[in-house]
Scaffold this motif. Structure first.
Motif, PDB file in Angstrom:
ATOM      1  N   ILE A 113       0.471  -1.469   0.194  1.00  0.00           N
ATOM      2  CA  ILE A 113       0.433   0.008   0.090  1.00  0.00           C
ATOM      3  C   ILE A 113       1.018   1.105  -0.151  1.00  0.00           C
ATOM      4  O   ILE A 113       2.049   0.950   0.516  1.00  0.00           O
ATOM      5  CB  ILE A 113      -0.881  -0.084   1.003  1.00  0.00           C
ATOM      6  CG1 ILE A 113      -2.172   1.316   1.265  1.00  0.00           C
ATOM      7  CG2 ILE A 113      -0.063   0.075   2.156  1.00  0.00           C
ATOM      8  CD1 ILE A 113      -3.229   2.050   1.990  1.00  0.00           C
TER       9      ILE A 113
ATOM     10  N   LEU B 210      -9.484   2.913  -5.274  1.00  0.00           N
ATOM     11  CA  LEU B 210      -8.405   2.563  -4.837  1.00  0.00           C
ATOM     12  C   LEU B 210      -9.362   1.006  -5.100  1.00  0.00           C
ATOM     13  O   LEU B 210     -10.244   0.477  -4.633  1.00  0.00           O
ATOM     14  CB  LEU B 210      -9.300   2.586  -2.645  1.00  0.00           C
ATOM     15  CG  LEU B 210      -9.303   4.340  -2.340  1.00  0.00           C
ATOM     16  CD1 LEU B 210      -9.373   3.950  -1.358  1.00  0.00           C
ATOM     17  CD2 LEU B 210      -7.640   4.520  -2.263  1.00  0.00           C
TER      18      LEU B 210
ATOM     19  N   GLY C  33      -8.490  -2.960  -4.264  1.00  0.00           N
ATOM     20  CA  GLY C  33      -7.744  -4.256  -3.753  1.00  0.00           C
ATOM     21  C   GLY C  33      -8.596  -5.485  -3.354  1.00  0.00           C
ATOM     22  O   GLY C  33      -9.876  -5.222  -3.588  1.00  0.00           O
TER      23      GLY C  33
ATOM     24  N   LYS D   1     -10.017  -0.373   2.109  1.00  0.00           N
ATOM     25  CA  LYS D   1     -10.332   0.099   0.875  1.00  0.00           C
ATOM     26  C   LYS D   1     -12.076   1.672   1.570  1.00  0.00           C
ATOM     27  O   LYS D   1     -11.566   2.768   1.272  1.00  0.00           O
ATOM     28  CB  LYS D   1     -11.276  -0.167  -0.288  1.00  0.00           C
ATOM     29  CG  LYS D   1     -10.220  -0.788  -1.008  1.00  0.00           C
ATOM     30  CD  LYS D   1     -10.703  -1.876  -1.866  1.00  0.00           C
ATOM     31  CE  LYS D   1     -11.440  -2.856  -2.224  1.00  0.00           C
ATOM     32  NZ  LYS D   1     -11.810  -3.693  -1.148  1.00  0.00           N
ATOM     33  N   SER D   2     -12.579   0.880   1.627  1.00  0.00           N
ATOM     34  CA  SER D   2     -13.455   1.888   2.595  1.00  0.00           C
ATOM     35  C   SER D   2     -13.419   3.083   3.536  1.00  0.00           C
ATOM     36  O   SER D   2     -14.025   4.432   3.534  1.00  0.00           O
ATOM     37  CB  SER D   2     -15.520   1.044   2.847  1.00  0.00           C
ATOM     38  OG  SER D   2     -15.461   0.460   1.260  1.00  0.00           O
TER      39      SER D   2
ATOM     40  N   ALA E 138     -11.442   5.271   1.748  1.00  0.00           N
ATOM     41  CA  ALA E 138     -12.587   6.438   1.309  1.00  0.00           C
ATOM     42  C   ALA E 138     -13.640   7.335   2.375  1.00  0.00           C
ATOM     43  O   ALA E 138     -12.769   8.595   2.171  1.00  0.00           O
ATOM     44  CB  ALA E 138     -12.813   5.794   0.218  1.00  0.00           C
TER      45      ALA E 138
ATOM     46  N   ASP F  38     -19.138   3.756  -3.657  1.00  0.00           N
ATOM     47  CA  ASP F  38     -18.036   2.339  -3.504  1.00  0.00           C
ATOM     48  C   ASP F  38     -19.378   0.716  -3.183  1.00  0.00           C
ATOM     49  O   ASP F  38     -19.606   0.587  -3.770  1.00  0.00           O
ATOM     50  CB  ASP F  38     -19.039   2.521  -0.951  1.00  0.00           C
ATOM     51  CG  ASP F  38     -18.081   1.341  -0.160  1.00  0.00           C
ATOM     52  OD1 ASP F  38     -16.561   2.054  -0.502  1.00  0.00           O
ATOM     53  OD2 ASP F  38     -18.707   1.272   0.521  1.00  0.00           O
ATOM     54  N   GLU F  39     -17.433   0.851  -3.317  1.00  0.00           N
ATOM     55  CA  GLU F  39     -17.449  -1.082  -3.756  1.00  0.00           C
ATOM     56  C   GLU F  39     -18.511  -1.359  -5.034  1.00  0.00           C
ATOM     57  O   GLU F  39     -19.301  -2.410  -5.493  1.00  0.00           O
ATOM     58  CB  GLU F  39     -19.081  -1.864  -2.571  1.00  0.00           C
ATOM     59  CG  GLU F  39     -18.264  -1.740  -1.551  1.00  0.00           C
ATOM     60  CD  GLU F  39     -19.271  -2.896  -0.567  1.00  0.00           C
ATOM     61  OE1 GLU F  39     -20.204  -2.712  -0.545  1.00  0.00           O
ATOM     62  OE2 GLU F  39     -19.010  -3.068   0.350  1.00  0.00           O
TER      63      GLU F  39
ATOM     64  N   THR G  24     -13.926   2.734  -4.965  1.00  0.00           N
ATOM     65  CA  THR G  24     -13.530   1.421  -4.192  1.00  0.00           C
ATOM     66  C   THR G  24     -14.056   0.110  -5.079  1.00  0.00           C
ATOM     67  O   THR G  24     -15.581   0.484  -5.242  1.00  0.00           O
ATOM     68  CB  THR G  24     -14.162   1.885  -2.326  1.00  0.00           C
ATOM     69  OG1 THR G  24     -15.188   1.116  -2.732  1.00  0.00           O
ATOM     70  CG2 THR G  24     -13.675   2.773  -1.586  1.00  0.00           C
TER      71      THR G  24
ATOM     72  N   ASN H  46     -13.406  -3.619  -6.080  1.00  0.00           N
ATOM     73  CA  ASN H  46     -11.932  -5.185  -5.838  1.00  0.00           C
ATOM     74  C   ASN H  46     -11.934  -5.280  -7.288  1.00  0.00           C
ATOM     75  O   ASN H  46     -11.263  -6.529  -7.427  1.00  0.00           O
ATOM     76  CB  ASN H  46     -12.932  -6.138  -5.035  1.00  0.00           C
ATOM     77  CG  ASN H  46     -14.528  -6.754  -5.791  1.00  0.00           C
ATOM     78  OD1 ASN H  46     -14.671  -5.729  -6.413  1.00  0.00           O
ATOM     79  ND2 ASN H  46     -15.088  -7.734  -5.359  1.00  0.00           N
TER      80      ASN H  46
ATOM     81  N   SER I 169      -2.955   0.599  -4.836  1.00  0.00           N
ATOM     82  CA  SER I 169      -4.028  -0.075  -4.956  1.00  0.00           C
ATOM     83  C   SER I 169      -3.391  -1.040  -3.908  1.00  0.00           C
ATOM     84  O   SER I 169      -2.569  -0.744  -3.013  1.00  0.00           O
ATOM     85  CB  SER I 169      -2.968  -1.207  -6.270  1.00  0.00           C
ATOM     86  OG  SER I 169      -3.492  -0.842  -7.857  1.00  0.00           O
ATOM     87  N   ILE I 170      -4.319  -1.756  -3.111  1.00  0.00           N
ATOM     88  CA  ILE I 170      -4.039  -2.571  -1.836  1.00  0.00           C
ATOM     89  C   ILE I 170      -4.046  -3.436  -1.876  1.00  0.00           C
ATOM     90  O   ILE I 170      -5.064  -4.884  -2.453  1.00  0.00           O
ATOM     91  CB  ILE I 170      -4.807  -1.861  -0.865  1.00  0.00           C
ATOM     92  CG1 ILE I 170      -5.220  -0.640  -0.809  1.00  0.00           C
ATOM     93  CG2 ILE I 170      -4.481  -2.684   0.442  1.00  0.00           C
ATOM     94  CD1 ILE I 170      -6.650   0.235   0.057  1.00  0.00           C
TER      95      ILE I 170
END
Length: 260
Positions: free
Chosen positions: A78, A100, A102, A108-109, A112, A163-164, A194, A196, A227-228
């Protein structure tokens, strides 16, 4: 030359900005009174606090862990420096997006939400919305006028957190709506996303949607992408809670047990 905020002219302008019309009308009598600067400061502070509380309520951030409590040692990869730089909010002033990326449960959330809260504290308007809720709401609107009004609602905040993205699959209609929203905000306001899914897999999120390439291009043209890489922190916390509860149930061995 710097003008003091407590000079008579500055104090009058502050009173007028606060719409303290009675004080402004009697300025000739009140200008030199020692209580005037304190009165104006109290009113400015109270209004700033009310504004912050109102914007926090409207942002719908929900509960989240403060950045000071974020476990930076957990992710394998990270860019902490990038996150800390984003907390300075230059991206908001420059209308730069933040993405974001990952796997599930890596924070991530949380990141954010911390960025969004920092923007709120510094006077910006913010809205936090799960992608599924937002796109489902927009797609369900059955009139063009209602859709335009709702798109304006989501286009308006200084910072919009989506988000998501990637946790569900969406139709072409959803893809078109997200593209329309990102286009409305493009180079005007900041959007935090964010996800995935790496961008190469967004065609799986929006199967057969013709606008996916344009959507990603518009989103990342002016963007900071972080990126995570980590295992799920939520699973780690769940295991630790389970182990703690199990330890409490077992309890310390009694003296008799220890001697046997």
């Amino acid at each position: 030359m710097t003008i003091s905020p407590n000079s008579p002219d500055s104090l009058l302008r502050r009173a007028q900005a606060l719409h303290l019309s009675g004080l402004a009308e009697h300025w000739g009598e009140a200008a030199g009174a020692p209580w005037v600067p304190a009165l104006l400061q109290w009113e400015e502070d109270a209004r700033a606090q009310r504004s912050l509380c109102r914007r926090i309520a409207q942002a719908k951030l929900g509960r989240f862990k403060a950045l000071a409590d974020f476990d930076w040692k957990w992710p394998r990869r990270i860019d902490r420096g990038a996150i800390e730089d984003l907390m300075q909010l230059r991206f908001v002033k420059e209308a730069v997006n933040v993405v974001l990326i990952g796997p599930n449960g890596v924070g991530k959330s949380t990141l954010a939400q911390n960025l969004a809260h920092q923007a709120l504290v510094h006077g910006h308007t913010v809205l936090f919305k799960p992608a599924g809720d937002m796109l489902g709401e927009l797609a369900a609107l059955d009139s063009d006028s209602a859709l335009r009004r709702r798109l304006r609602h989501y286009a308006a905040p200084d910072v919009l957190v989506i988000d998501e993205v990637g946790y569900l699959s969406y139709s072409n209609r959803h893809a078109d709506l997200l593209f329309e929203l990102i286009s409305r905000r493009y180079e005007k306001r900041s959007t935090i996303v964010t996800t995935n899914k790496p961008f190469a897999q967004w065609s799986e999120v929006f199967p057969n949607a013709a606008c996916v390439v344009s959507l990603v291009d518009r989103l990342v043209h002016h963007a900071e992408v972080v990126s995570i890489d980590a295992n799920s922190y939520r699973l780690k916390e769940a295991r630790e809670r389970t182990e703690t509860r199990a330890g409490k149930r077992r309890g310390p061995k009694s003296g008799g047990e220890a001697a046997s």
